[in-house]
Structure formats: C-alpha cells, structure tokens
Design a protein around this motif. Sequence first.
Motif, PDB file in Angstrom:
ATOM      1  N   MET A 201       7.752  12.072  -2.990  1.00 21.53           N
ATOM      2  CA  MET A 201       6.368  11.983  -3.438  1.00 21.53           C
ATOM      3  C   MET A 201       5.655  13.315  -3.232  1.00 21.53           C
ATOM      4  O   MET A 201       6.018  14.084  -2.343  1.00 21.53           O
TER       5      MET A 201
ATOM      6  N   GLU B  20       0.041  11.638  -4.113  1.00 11.63           N
ATOM      7  CA  GLU B  20       0.616  10.316  -4.374  1.00 11.63           C
ATOM      8  C   GLU B  20       0.813   9.561  -3.059  1.00 11.63           C
ATOM      9  O   GLU B  20       0.508   8.384  -2.953  1.00 11.63           O
TER      10      GLU B  20
ATOM     11  N   GLY C  16      -2.397   8.336  -1.481  1.00  9.47           N
ATOM     12  CA  GLY C  16      -2.962   7.235  -2.246  1.00  9.47           C
ATOM     13  C   GLY C  16      -2.182   5.942  -2.098  1.00  9.47           C
ATOM     14  O   GLY C  16      -2.725   4.853  -2.260  1.00  9.47           O
ATOM     15  N   THR C  17      -0.896   6.038  -1.767  1.00  7.85           N
ATOM     16  CA  THR C  17      -0.027   4.869  -1.684  1.00  7.85           C
ATOM     17  C   THR C  17       0.109   4.334  -0.261  1.00  7.85           C
ATOM     18  O   THR C  17       0.092   3.137  -0.030  1.00  7.85           O
ATOM     19  N   ILE C  18       0.266   5.221   0.693  1.00  4.90           N
ATOM     20  CA  ILE C  18       0.545   4.827   2.071  1.00  4.90           C
ATOM     21  C   ILE C  18      -0.724   4.983   2.903  1.00  4.90           C
ATOM     22  O   ILE C  18      -0.819   5.823   3.786  1.00  4.90           O
ATOM     23  N   SER C  19      -1.719   4.190   2.602  1.00  6.28           N
ATOM     24  CA  SER C  19      -2.996   4.305   3.304  1.00  6.28           C
ATOM     25  C   SER C  19      -2.946   3.683   4.696  1.00  6.28           C
ATOM     26  O   SER C  19      -3.804   3.933   5.526  1.00  6.28           O
TER      27      SER C  19
END
Length: 121
Positions: free
Chosen positions: A64, A68, A71-74
């Motif tokens: 990633m 990205e 935004g994905t692994i918050s």
Amino acid sequence: MKKTLFFVYNAKSDIWNKYLDIFHKTMSPTTYSCDLCSLTHGNFSEKKVWKDFRENSDHEFVFMYKDEFLGTISSLERKNLIFPIIFQKHGENIDLLFDSEKLSSLNSVEELIESLKKKIS
C-alpha cells in the motif's frame, strides 16, 4: 489462520506522485525517500529475488501507499507513523515488524528477506 504482512511505501498513490517517484528513483537513487521500494524494486520492476520470496511465502503480502494505508487501517491510532513501515496482521492484532529506521539500516533485498524470515517464523 494465515498472517498478512502490510508493506507501506513512503509515497502517495496518485498518478502524479507515482511518476515523480520513478523519476526521482532513476535520477537520484541515493536521495530517494522510500527505503522499502529501493530494497524490493529496481527502477521499473520488482526484483526477482524479492518476487520469488513473496510468491513462495506462506504469508499474504499487501502493498500500500501511505495515503491508502492511513485511510484503510484507521484502527492503529498511531499519530506519528514514519514511512515506510511493515506491519503484520494476525486475526485482529496488528504488530509493527519494521519501522522506517530499521528499513533504512538494511543494505539489500536479501538482508530484508532474512530479517523478515526471522520475524515471521
């Protein structure tokens, strides 16, 4: 349960930044800011030894860009992440394997592979 390794580059995912990264890595590789990319890729493609390791691993590999990933692994809630980084996810647990300092200390893709094997075995 299969473990997933997240490799997060110190680069953004938009097309303009991708072109800038290729240009920078080609023209001035010693000042390029993503040690992970420098270890695993040549100027235009993945290094063969890295590709062979990745394709023959029992782990799932996810690559990633930093925007990205954030935004994905918050759920990480880590404010001061410095990229590139490598995480391992097993179930709901996410553990840091290599921070940017460790990645910058590695001298070759072979050294990265050996270090990863020790961490994930």
